[in-house]
Scaffold this motif. Sequence first.
Motif, PDB file in Angstrom:
ATOM      1  N   ARG A  80       0.829  -1.205   0.000  1.00 47.38           N
ATOM      2  CA  ARG A  80       0.000   0.000   0.000  1.00 47.38           C
ATOM      3  C   ARG A  80       0.867   1.260   0.000  1.00 47.38           C
ATOM      4  O   ARG A  80       0.579   2.217  -0.729  1.00 47.38           O
ATOM      5  CB  ARG A  80      -0.919  -0.011   1.218  1.00 47.38           C
ATOM      6  CG  ARG A  80      -1.607   1.312   1.508  1.00 47.38           C
ATOM      7  CD  ARG A  80      -2.394   1.253   2.785  1.00 47.38           C
ATOM      8  NE  ARG A  80      -2.610   2.574   3.350  1.00 47.38           N
ATOM      9  CZ  ARG A  80      -3.204   2.797   4.518  1.00 47.38           C
ATOM     10  NH1 ARG A  80      -3.643   1.783   5.241  1.00 47.38           N
ATOM     11  NH2 ARG A  80      -3.357   4.038   4.963  1.00 47.38           N
ATOM     12  N   GLU A  83       2.266   1.717  -3.476  1.00 41.62           N
ATOM     13  CA  GLU A  83       1.220   2.036  -4.451  1.00 41.62           C
ATOM     14  C   GLU A  83       0.709   3.464  -4.275  1.00 41.62           C
ATOM     15  O   GLU A  83       0.569   4.216  -5.256  1.00 41.62           O
ATOM     16  CB  GLU A  83       0.055   1.046  -4.306  1.00 41.62           C
ATOM     17  CG  GLU A  83      -1.089   1.307  -5.272  1.00 41.62           C
ATOM     18  CD  GLU A  83      -2.230   0.313  -5.118  1.00 41.62           C
ATOM     19  OE1 GLU A  83      -3.270   0.501  -5.773  1.00 41.62           O
ATOM     20  OE2 GLU A  83      -2.073  -0.647  -4.332  1.00 41.62           O
ATOM     21  N   GLU A  84       0.437   3.871  -3.038  1.00 42.96           N
ATOM     22  CA  GLU A  84      -0.159   5.187  -2.801  1.00 42.96           C
ATOM     23  C   GLU A  84       0.842   6.323  -2.987  1.00 42.96           C
ATOM     24  O   GLU A  84       0.439   7.452  -3.279  1.00 42.96           O
ATOM     25  CB  GLU A  84      -0.765   5.245  -1.401  1.00 42.96           C
ATOM     26  CG  GLU A  84      -1.973   4.336  -1.236  1.00 42.96           C
ATOM     27  CD  GLU A  84      -2.638   4.498   0.124  1.00 42.96           C
ATOM     28  OE1 GLU A  84      -2.094   5.246   0.965  1.00 42.96           O
ATOM     29  OE2 GLU A  84      -3.692   3.879   0.325  1.00 42.96           O
ATOM     30  N   THR A  85       2.112   6.046  -2.818  1.00 40.68           N
ATOM     31  CA  THR A  85       3.115   7.103  -2.936  1.00 40.68           C
ATOM     32  C   THR A  85       3.788   7.145  -4.296  1.00 40.68           C
ATOM     33  O   THR A  85       4.403   8.146  -4.653  1.00 40.68           O
ATOM     34  CB  THR A  85       4.208   6.930  -1.871  1.00 40.68           C
ATOM     35  OG1 THR A  85       4.892   5.687  -2.078  1.00 40.68           O
ATOM     36  CG2 THR A  85       3.616   6.968  -0.472  1.00 40.68           C
ATOM     37  N   ALA A 198       0.825  10.335   3.069  1.00 42.80           N
ATOM     38  CA  ALA A 198       0.401   8.946   2.863  1.00 42.80           C
ATOM     39  C   ALA A 198       1.139   7.995   3.794  1.00 42.80           C
ATOM     40  O   ALA A 198       0.545   7.041   4.325  1.00 42.80           O
ATOM     41  CB  ALA A 198       0.629   8.558   1.405  1.00 42.80           C
ATOM     42  N   GLU A 201      -0.267   8.312   7.336  1.00 44.64           N
ATOM     43  CA  GLU A 201      -1.573   7.659   7.442  1.00 44.64           C
ATOM     44  C   GLU A 201      -1.412   6.144   7.566  1.00 44.64           C
ATOM     45  O   GLU A 201      -2.082   5.497   8.387  1.00 44.64           O
ATOM     46  CB  GLU A 201      -2.428   7.991   6.222  1.00 44.64           C
ATOM     47  CG  GLU A 201      -3.818   7.367   6.281  1.00 44.64           C
ATOM     48  CD  GLU A 201      -4.674   7.719   5.079  1.00 44.64           C
ATOM     49  OE1 GLU A 201      -5.799   7.192   4.984  1.00 44.64           O
ATOM     50  OE2 GLU A 201      -4.217   8.510   4.228  1.00 44.64           O
TER      51      GLU A 201
END
Length: 215
Positions: A80, A83-85, A198, A201
Amino acid sequence: MTPHTHTLAPLAPRRPAGVQPVPGQPELVLPARGPVRAGQDLITAQQARTVTEQQARHELIQHLGMPMAPDELMDEFADRLAEETGMLYGFVNVLLADQRFVGLHNPPPDSGHLILGRTMSLEHGWCPAVVRRKKALPLYDVYASPRFSGNYVVDAVGTRSYVGTPVIHPETGIVLCTACVTDPEPRTRSDARRILGAVKEAGRDILHTFSDTTR
């Protein structure tokens, strides 16, 4: 003339109550000042504090049921993070006697990029600095930070950007692990801020996963 020698009286080990030693780590004798004796070797007070913190972290991680070895759920967090960064590598990193990537996202094997293993020395990388300072560290370009650019992973892995945050147990203030991402390309300052959001979080979600007493 016979040389004068000093014999040090033995001191009782002093460590936080209830903290159990990390396997493979020596029991420490912590005097008020000066060097600290571990077995037959002398280590500095800073090194003694580091080992004591590792012992406390080890005990708390065991209490919370967090993994200290590769873990499927932690790998999902690392996936995650990457992927998110948009960063190439993602990590959930537990720092004990070494750095243990209990969560790890590597690029695809055929990508041409280096595939990382699961452990690294505490002398390398930037997560040890994150643990010491207990603050996030966004390095949008490691070459722009002389303090952090002289690092083994810059040349060995080709890392140019790093963003990491500590996952801190709120009741004790102990850093349980770090959540971080790295990439061989530098980032802009504004992009580093987005990436840091991100990463933070994800760090909060990792903490919630292991501090939620209802699970």
